[in-house]
Motif scaffolding. Sequence first.
Motif, PDB file in Angstrom:
ATOM      1  N   ASP A 214      39.816  29.105  49.592  1.00 33.76           N
ATOM      2  CA  ASP A 214      40.976  28.602  50.338  1.00 33.76           C
ATOM      3  C   ASP A 214      41.238  29.339  51.654  1.00 33.76           C
TER       4      ASP A 214
ATOM      5  N   THR B 291      40.933  39.725  46.355  1.00 32.30           N
ATOM      6  CA  THR B 291      41.491  40.249  47.602  1.00 32.30           C
ATOM      7  C   THR B 291      41.190  39.333  48.793  1.00 32.30           C
TER       8      THR B 291
ATOM      9  N   LEU C 134      29.741  46.315  48.242  1.00 35.54           N
ATOM     10  CA  LEU C 134      31.135  46.713  48.056  1.00 35.54           C
ATOM     11  C   LEU C 134      31.726  45.938  46.896  1.00 35.54           C
TER      12      LEU C 134
ATOM     13  N   GLY D 126      37.948  43.001  44.464  1.00 33.65           N
ATOM     14  CA  GLY D 126      38.564  42.510  43.222  1.00 33.65           C
ATOM     15  C   GLY D 126      37.529  42.180  42.163  1.00 33.65           C
ATOM     16  N   GLY D 127      36.298  41.987  42.590  1.00 35.58           N
ATOM     17  CA  GLY D 127      35.200  41.707  41.651  1.00 35.58           C
ATOM     18  C   GLY D 127      35.167  40.276  41.132  1.00 35.58           C
ATOM     19  N   HIS D 128      36.061  39.421  41.605  1.00 38.59           N
ATOM     20  CA  HIS D 128      36.165  38.086  41.014  1.00 38.59           C
ATOM     21  C   HIS D 128      35.171  37.076  41.561  1.00 38.59           C
ATOM     22  N   SER D 129      34.411  37.459  42.573  1.00 32.75           N
ATOM     23  CA  SER D 129      33.259  36.646  42.988  1.00 32.75           C
ATOM     24  C   SER D 129      31.975  37.391  42.665  1.00 32.75           C
ATOM     25  N   LEU D 130      31.964  38.693  42.941  1.00 35.36           N
ATOM     26  CA  LEU D 130      30.730  39.470  42.768  1.00 35.36           C
ATOM     27  C   LEU D 130      30.328  39.604  41.290  1.00 35.36           C
TER      28      LEU D 130
ATOM     29  N   LEU E 132      34.953  45.228  55.841  1.00 32.76           N
ATOM     30  CA  LEU E 132      36.025  44.455  56.476  1.00 32.76           C
ATOM     31  C   LEU E 132      37.325  45.187  56.104  1.00 32.76           C
TER      32      LEU E 132
HETATM   33  C1  LIG Z   1      37.920  31.707  37.645  1.00 29.96           C
HETATM   34  C2  LIG Z   1      37.972  31.905  39.139  1.00 29.96           C
HETATM   35  C3  LIG Z   1      38.552  30.927  39.923  1.00 29.96           C
HETATM   36  C4  LIG Z   1      38.615  31.090  41.301  1.00 29.96           C
HETATM   37  N1  LIG Z   1      39.217  30.109  42.059  1.00 29.96           N
HETATM   38  C5  LIG Z   1      39.329  30.270  43.392  1.00 29.96           C
HETATM   39  C6  LIG Z   1      40.014  29.315  44.190  1.00 29.96           C
HETATM   40  O1  LIG Z   1      40.536  28.305  43.713  1.00 29.96           O
HETATM   41  N2  LIG Z   1      40.085  29.540  45.534  1.00 29.96           N
HETATM   42  C7  LIG Z   1      39.554  30.670  46.122  1.00 29.96           C
HETATM   43  O2  LIG Z   1      39.660  30.820  47.322  1.00 29.96           O
HETATM   44  N3  LIG Z   1      38.911  31.593  45.383  1.00 29.96           N
HETATM   45  C8  LIG Z   1      38.799  31.436  44.043  1.00 29.96           C
HETATM   46  N4  LIG Z   1      38.171  32.392  43.296  1.00 29.96           N
HETATM   47  C9  LIG Z   1      37.562  33.560  43.979  1.00 29.96           C
HETATM   48  C10 LIG Z   1      38.582  34.665  44.168  1.00 29.96           C
HETATM   49  O3  LIG Z   1      39.480  34.293  45.164  1.00 29.96           O
HETATM   50  C11 LIG Z   1      37.876  35.962  44.587  1.00 29.96           C
HETATM   51  O4  LIG Z   1      38.793  36.943  44.347  1.00 29.96           O
HETATM   52  C12 LIG Z   1      37.425  36.079  46.032  1.00 29.96           C
HETATM   53  O5  LIG Z   1      36.557  35.053  46.409  1.00 29.96           O
HETATM   54  C13 LIG Z   1      36.634  37.345  46.285  1.00 29.96           C
HETATM   55  O6  LIG Z   1      37.505  38.409  46.356  1.00 29.96           O
HETATM   56  P1  LIG Z   1      37.261  39.710  45.538  1.00 29.96           P
HETATM   57  O7  LIG Z   1      38.241  40.713  46.031  1.00 29.96           O
HETATM   58  O8  LIG Z   1      37.286  39.409  44.088  1.00 29.96           O
HETATM   59  O9  LIG Z   1      35.789  40.148  46.027  1.00 29.96           O
HETATM   60  P2  LIG Z   1      34.543  40.725  45.230  1.00 29.96           P
HETATM   61  O10 LIG Z   1      34.127  39.783  44.167  1.00 29.96           O
HETATM   62  O11 LIG Z   1      34.780  42.136  44.845  1.00 29.96           O
HETATM   63  O12 LIG Z   1      33.466  40.700  46.422  1.00 29.96           O
HETATM   64  C14 LIG Z   1      32.960  39.476  46.919  1.00 29.96           C
HETATM   65  C15 LIG Z   1      31.922  39.787  48.002  1.00 29.96           C
HETATM   66  O13 LIG Z   1      32.543  40.288  49.176  1.00 29.96           O
HETATM   67  C16 LIG Z   1      32.093  41.623  49.466  1.00 29.96           C
HETATM   68  N5  LIG Z   1      33.283  42.373  49.862  1.00 29.96           N
HETATM   69  C17 LIG Z   1      34.429  42.525  49.144  1.00 29.96           C
HETATM   70  N6  LIG Z   1      35.342  43.184  49.864  1.00 29.96           N
HETATM   71  C18 LIG Z   1      34.767  43.458  51.063  1.00 29.96           C
HETATM   72  C19 LIG Z   1      35.221  44.120  52.238  1.00 29.96           C
HETATM   73  N7  LIG Z   1      36.472  44.618  52.345  1.00 29.96           N
HETATM   74  N8  LIG Z   1      34.360  44.237  53.274  1.00 29.96           N
HETATM   75  C20 LIG Z   1      33.102  43.704  53.215  1.00 29.96           C
HETATM   76  N9  LIG Z   1      32.621  43.073  52.123  1.00 29.96           N
HETATM   77  C21 LIG Z   1      33.453  42.944  51.068  1.00 29.96           C
HETATM   78  C22 LIG Z   1      31.464  42.139  48.172  1.00 29.96           C
HETATM   79  O14 LIG Z   1      30.458  43.107  48.418  1.00 29.96           O
HETATM   80  C23 LIG Z   1      30.892  40.852  47.591  1.00 29.96           C
HETATM   81  O15 LIG Z   1      29.672  40.549  48.194  1.00 29.96           O
HETATM   82  C24 LIG Z   1      38.081  32.262  41.918  1.00 29.96           C
HETATM   83  C25 LIG Z   1      37.497  33.262  41.118  1.00 29.96           C
HETATM   84  C26 LIG Z   1      37.449  33.090  39.745  1.00 29.96           C
HETATM   85  C27 LIG Z   1      36.830  34.183  38.916  1.00 29.96           C
END
Ligand SMILES: Cc1cc2nc3c(=O)[nH]c(=O)nc-3n(C[C@H](O)[C@H](O)[C@H](O)COP(=O)(O)OP(=O)(O)OC[C@H]3O[C@@H](n4cnc5c(N)ncnc54)[C@H](O)[C@@H]3O)c2cc1C
Length: 281
Positions: A119, A106, A30, A33-37, A162
């Motif tokens: 966090d 997200t 899935l 936001g893509g910010h971890s994947l 989720l």
């Molecule tokens: C420069 C930078 C700094 C950051 N600093 C912090 C920080 O200080 N503290 C912090 O907490 N985070 C931090 N992050 C991470 C950020 O919060 C991410 O947004 C978060 O960890 C993942 O959310 P996402 O929506 O981007 O998920 P994605 O990157 O899109 O997905 C992450 C994972 O979760 C899965 N996934 C996503 N949504 C669902 C769903 N609804 N159901 C099941 N699986 C799902 C995906 O398949 C993937 O495996 C940082 C990221 C960056 C790029």
Amino acid sequence: MIPSSFDYVAPQSLEEAIGALSEGGEDAKLLAGGHSLLPLMKLRLAFPTLLVDLRRVPGLTGIERENGGFRVGAMTTHHELATGGLGLASAAAATIADQQVRNRGTVGGSLAHGDTAADLPAVLLAYEGEVTARGPNGERTIAAADLFEDYLTTSVGPDEVLTEVRLPAMDGYGFGYQKFNRRVEDWAMVAAGALVKKAGDGSCEDVRIGLTHMGPTPLRAGAAEEALRGQGLDAGSIARAAEQAAEGTEPPGDLNATPDYKRHLARVLSRRALEEAAGRA
Ligand SMILES: Cc1cc2nc3c(=O)[nH]c(=O)nc-3n(C[C@H](O)[C@H](O)[C@H](O)COP(=O)(O)OP(=O)(O)OC[C@H]3O[C@@H](n4cnc5c(N)ncnc54)[C@H](O)[C@@H]3O)c2cc1C
């Protein structure tokens, strides 16, 4: 770096998303936001062959107050949570990275990813909240205590989405969030989130402390909670309880901090978070 090639679909319903995920098998992921994947894909630490984008799926965003608590849609952004007035959860979300990350990242993505340095996972533990996961076999509820299994491993199945997070309102609780990092927008070296409820005589009726980055998963500081429950909420009682915040933890050492330094941080940050929470209770 450039990620390896992958297919991409953007389903318009939850059923379609679950179907695509199931058909894609274990190499489908899935995308929220893509910010971890995406960083993992660019580093070639993850190489899914199919991305199932959740952004067009209706019903996954927003914060609603219902049944004495809050329902937070999985696709709700960190920014929306930070500005949503939810006490501890909002305070923690406001410290995530920078505004660009908070606008895209997200709540569901963060919890499903289960990074011990993130966090929100430890905050969910402190609330004793729960998440809802929907997959081909229907819907199930996962309590916070059962969600985080190991480093970057949660109990959300590879074919499950989720869909929402449920947090009790914690009426009558004060909150405090303390995060230590080298630069304001960095990940937590260690963080502590506290919830405190005062009894009529001013003593501590209930207390919850969530710890970030103190082991392979987020943790509760159970010994410190136990030490404070039923005691006064004066500076001395809080300091004595916070001395036990690192009990039973095995924090990973890294470039920023040794395990011993993290244990020290857990004690100091728990004390500060408890003082902040007691002041608001
Ligand atoms: C420069 C930078 C700094 C950051 N600093 C912090 C920080 O200080 N503290 C912090 O907490 N985070 C931090 N992050 C991470 C950020 O919060 C991410 O947004 C978060 O960890 C993942 O959310 P996402 O929506 O981007 O998920 P994605 O990157 O899109 O997905 C992450 C994972 O979760 C899965 N996934 C996503 N949504 C669902 C769903 N609804 N159901 C099941 N699986 C799902 C995906 O398949 C993937 O495996 C940082 C990221 C960056 C790029």
